[in-house]
Scaffold this motif. Structure first.
Motif, PDB file in Angstrom:
ATOM      1  N   HIS A  10       0.858  -1.177   0.000  1.00 33.67           N
ATOM      2  CA  HIS A  10       0.000   0.000   0.000  1.00 33.67           C
ATOM      3  C   HIS A  10       0.897   1.231   0.000  1.00 33.67           C
ATOM      4  N   ILE A  11       0.764   2.058  -1.029  1.00 29.27           N
ATOM      5  CA  ILE A  11       1.626   3.225  -1.201  1.00 29.27           C
ATOM      6  C   ILE A  11       0.933   4.443  -0.610  1.00 29.27           C
ATOM      7  N   PHE A  12       1.600   5.101   0.309  1.00 30.93           N
ATOM      8  CA  PHE A  12       1.017   6.274   0.962  1.00 30.93           C
ATOM      9  C   PHE A  12       0.965   7.462  -0.009  1.00 30.93           C
ATOM     10  N   ASP A  13      -0.113   8.227   0.109  1.00 33.02           N
ATOM     11  CA  ASP A  13      -0.270   9.474  -0.658  1.00 33.02           C
ATOM     12  C   ASP A  13      -0.103   9.247  -2.156  1.00 33.02           C
ATOM     13  N   PHE A  14      -0.713   8.175  -2.646  1.00 37.65           N
ATOM     14  CA  PHE A  14      -0.628   7.876  -4.077  1.00 37.65           C
ATOM     15  C   PHE A  14      -1.963   7.351  -4.568  1.00 37.65           C
ATOM     16  N   ALA A  15      -2.346   7.780  -5.750  1.00 36.79           N
ATOM     17  CA  ALA A  15      -3.541   7.265  -6.408  1.00 36.79           C
ATOM     18  C   ALA A  15      -3.270   7.190  -7.899  1.00 36.79           C
ATOM     19  N   GLY A  16      -3.584   6.079  -8.488  1.00 34.04           N
ATOM     20  CA  GLY A  16      -3.352   5.930  -9.923  1.00 34.04           C
ATOM     21  C   GLY A  16      -3.289   4.481 -10.318  1.00 34.04           C
ATOM     22  N   ASP A  17      -3.418   4.224 -11.600  1.00 36.29           N
ATOM     23  CA  ASP A  17      -3.371   2.874 -12.146  1.00 36.29           C
ATOM     24  C   ASP A  17      -1.929   2.549 -12.518  1.00 36.29           C
ATOM     25  N   ILE A  18      -1.333   1.588 -11.828  1.00 32.84           N
ATOM     26  CA  ILE A  18       0.062   1.237 -12.112  1.00 32.84           C
ATOM     27  C   ILE A  18       0.207  -0.222 -12.530  1.00 32.84           C
ATOM     28  N   TYR A  19      -0.882  -0.864 -12.914  1.00 32.98           N
ATOM     29  CA  TYR A  19      -0.790  -2.246 -13.389  1.00 32.98           C
ATOM     30  C   TYR A  19       0.164  -2.319 -14.581  1.00 32.98           C
ATOM     31  N   GLY A  20       1.050  -3.290 -14.538  1.00 38.59           N
ATOM     32  CA  GLY A  20       2.000  -3.480 -15.625  1.00 38.59           C
ATOM     33  C   GLY A  20       3.253  -2.637 -15.518  1.00 38.59           C
ATOM     34  N   ARG A  21       3.345  -1.757 -14.523  1.00 39.35           N
ATOM     35  CA  ARG A  21       4.534  -0.921 -14.362  1.00 39.35           C
ATOM     36  C   ARG A  21       5.547  -1.581 -13.424  1.00 39.35           C
ATOM     37  N   GLN A  22       6.802  -1.186 -13.586  1.00 40.54           N
ATOM     38  CA  GLN A  22       7.866  -1.693 -12.721  1.00 40.54           C
ATOM     39  C   GLN A  22       7.869  -0.954 -11.393  1.00 40.54           C
ATOM     40  N   LEU A  23       8.031  -1.727 -10.331  1.00 42.32           N
ATOM     41  CA  LEU A  23       7.987  -1.172  -8.979  1.00 42.32           C
ATOM     42  C   LEU A  23       9.123  -1.773  -8.179  1.00 42.32           C
ATOM     43  N   THR A  24       9.763  -0.965  -7.355  1.00 44.74           N
ATOM     44  CA  THR A  24      10.793  -1.465  -6.446  1.00 44.74           C
ATOM     45  C   THR A  24      10.364  -1.173  -5.021  1.00 44.74           C
ATOM     46  N   VAL A  25      10.346  -2.214  -4.195  1.00 49.33           N
ATOM     47  CA  VAL A  25       9.961  -2.087  -2.793  1.00 49.33           C
ATOM     48  C   VAL A  25      11.208  -2.235  -1.938  1.00 49.33           C
ATOM     49  N   GLN A  26      11.563  -1.177  -1.212  1.00 46.98           N
ATOM     50  CA  GLN A  26      12.710  -1.206  -0.315  1.00 46.98           C
ATOM     51  C   GLN A  26      12.214  -1.445   1.113  1.00 46.98           C
ATOM     52  N   PHE A  27      12.715  -2.483   1.752  1.00 46.77           N
ATOM     53  CA  PHE A  27      12.266  -2.843   3.093  1.00 46.77           C
ATOM     54  C   PHE A  27      13.037  -2.049   4.146  1.00 46.77           C
ATOM     55  N   VAL A  28      12.301  -1.483   5.087  1.00 47.27           N
ATOM     56  CA  VAL A  28      12.896  -0.653   6.131  1.00 47.27           C
ATOM     57  C   VAL A  28      12.884  -1.366   7.479  1.00 47.27           C
ATOM     58  N   GLN A  29      11.724  -1.891   7.864  1.00 40.45           N
ATOM     59  CA  GLN A  29      11.598  -2.510   9.185  1.00 40.45           C
ATOM     60  C   GLN A  29      10.348  -3.389   9.215  1.00 40.45           C
ATOM     61  N   ARG A  30      10.419  -4.484   9.965  1.00 41.14           N
ATOM     62  CA  ARG A  30       9.255  -5.347  10.129  1.00 41.14           C
ATOM     63  C   ARG A  30       8.399  -4.821  11.281  1.00 41.14           C
ATOM     64  N   VAL A  31       7.089  -4.733  11.045  1.00 37.14           N
ATOM     65  CA  VAL A  31       6.168  -4.213  12.048  1.00 37.14           C
ATOM     66  C   VAL A  31       5.555  -5.338  12.866  1.00 37.14           C
ATOM     67  N   ARG A  32       5.116  -6.382  12.195  1.00 37.19           N
ATOM     68  CA  ARG A  32       4.482  -7.509  12.889  1.00 37.19           C
ATOM     69  C   ARG A  32       4.433  -8.707  11.964  1.00 37.19           C
TER      70      ARG A  32
END
Length: 309
Positions: free
Chosen positions: A258-280
């Motif tokens: 879930h991307i904060f402060d973002f709205a839009g259709d990104i199906y099919g786009r490249q995304l990189t998720v950088q992990f910061v910390q585990r919450v639970r």
């Protein structure tokens, strides 16, 4: 940065250079120390900086069933090495023709690069069955007249930094320590795929990345604070890795962000998720209301964490 993908192409880059040698399968702080030392030596001598490594894990040649999950993609490796000032990357497959080279034969093939100095970590091995060691490399340096620089292993506290240790930390969900050893945030990239859109109905739409064909190390299931790279922009977010136990309709783990402060259709786009910390960890909730309440708490915790970074 020039890229060489076969031993037979080494002669194409025959200029005075300093070569950093290693598997470099994670480009963690220990690996970067070797490469930066080589860069400093190249600057001192007026030579170019070369990195010699393998495009696959050596186990792929002998024990393909034991190849560990990767910590970095080929594209990430190239980008990081380019940022480190590498002039040429020798990124060849580790196959039988390489594995069967005697230590002396390996160095003879390497001489096609025209190197004046080699830089390695203290645990470096080369040649058939790893028979070449730092000791044999020192003898060859004295005989052939090149400079050898040997770097001590880098530690994080009492623990020596290694790709094996980082994989274990990721598998345990200790992303903070894994990132400290890497010297950067561990990340997973992929193409955004369609999901069941349940997050949208809950008020937390997610970008979904499938993990079953991903050869990267997958963090322990649960909720994570993340940074999301989309195009040339960086967003904060929260991500879940798992099988959605509350609904029980997901067979294989997936990464839902879930991307904060973002709205839009990104199906099919490249995304990189950088992990910061585990919450639970993953939790099976008894109702949608309980799940929504927890998601609100998760978001608050993630936002608070991101403020400190």
């Amino acid at each position: 940065m020039e890229i060489i993908t076969a031993l037979g192409q080494l002669h194409k880059f025959n200029v005075p250079c300093v070569v950093a040698l290693g598997t470099f399968d994670g480009l963690h702080r220990g690996h970067v120390d070797v490469i930066r030392t080589a860069r400093e030596q190249a600057l001192k001598t007026g030579g170019k900086l070369a990195v010699f490594t393998f495009s696959n894990h050596p186990y792929a040649c002998f024990r393909p069933d034991r190849v560990p999950p990767a910590l970095i993609t080929p594209q990430q490796k190239q980008e990081l090495l380019r940022d480190l000032g590498v002039n040429v990357l020798v990124d060849i497959p580790f196959d039988l023709s390489v594995a069967r080279l005697e230590p002396e034969q390996f160095l003879q093939r390497l001489q096609a690069l025209g190197y004046s100095c080699l830089v390695v970590g203290s645990n470096f091995t080369y040649g058939i069955r790893g028979e070449g060691t730092v000791a044999t490399l020192r003898a060859s340096a004295a005989k052939l007249g090149f400079t050898l620089l040997v770097r001590s292993l880098v530690s994080d506290g009492a623990m020596v930094i290694s790709s094996t240790a980082i994989r274990r930390l990721i598998a345990e969900g200790d992303i903070v320590e894994a990132n400290r050893m890497l010297g950067r945030s561990y990340s997973i990239s992929g193409t955004v795929a369609h999901g069941n859109e349940r997050g949208r109905l809950l008020g937390y739409p997610t970008a979904n990345l499938e993990l079953e064909d991903n050869r990267l190390a997958v963090p322990l299931g649960g909720v994570y604070v993340v940074r999301v790279l989309l195009g040339d922009k960086i967003y904060g977010g929260m991500a879940n890795i798992g099988k959605n136990p509350t609904f029980g309709d997901v067979e294989k783990p997936r990464l839902e962000t879930h991307i904060f402060d973002f709205a839009g259709d990104i199906y099919g786009r490249q995304l990189t998720v950088q992990f910061v910390q585990r919450v639970r960890g993953e939790v099976k909730f008894t109702s949608l209301a309980a799940l929504k309440a927890q998601l609100a708490q998760d978001k608050a915790a993630c936002l608070e964490c991101l403020q400190s970074f």
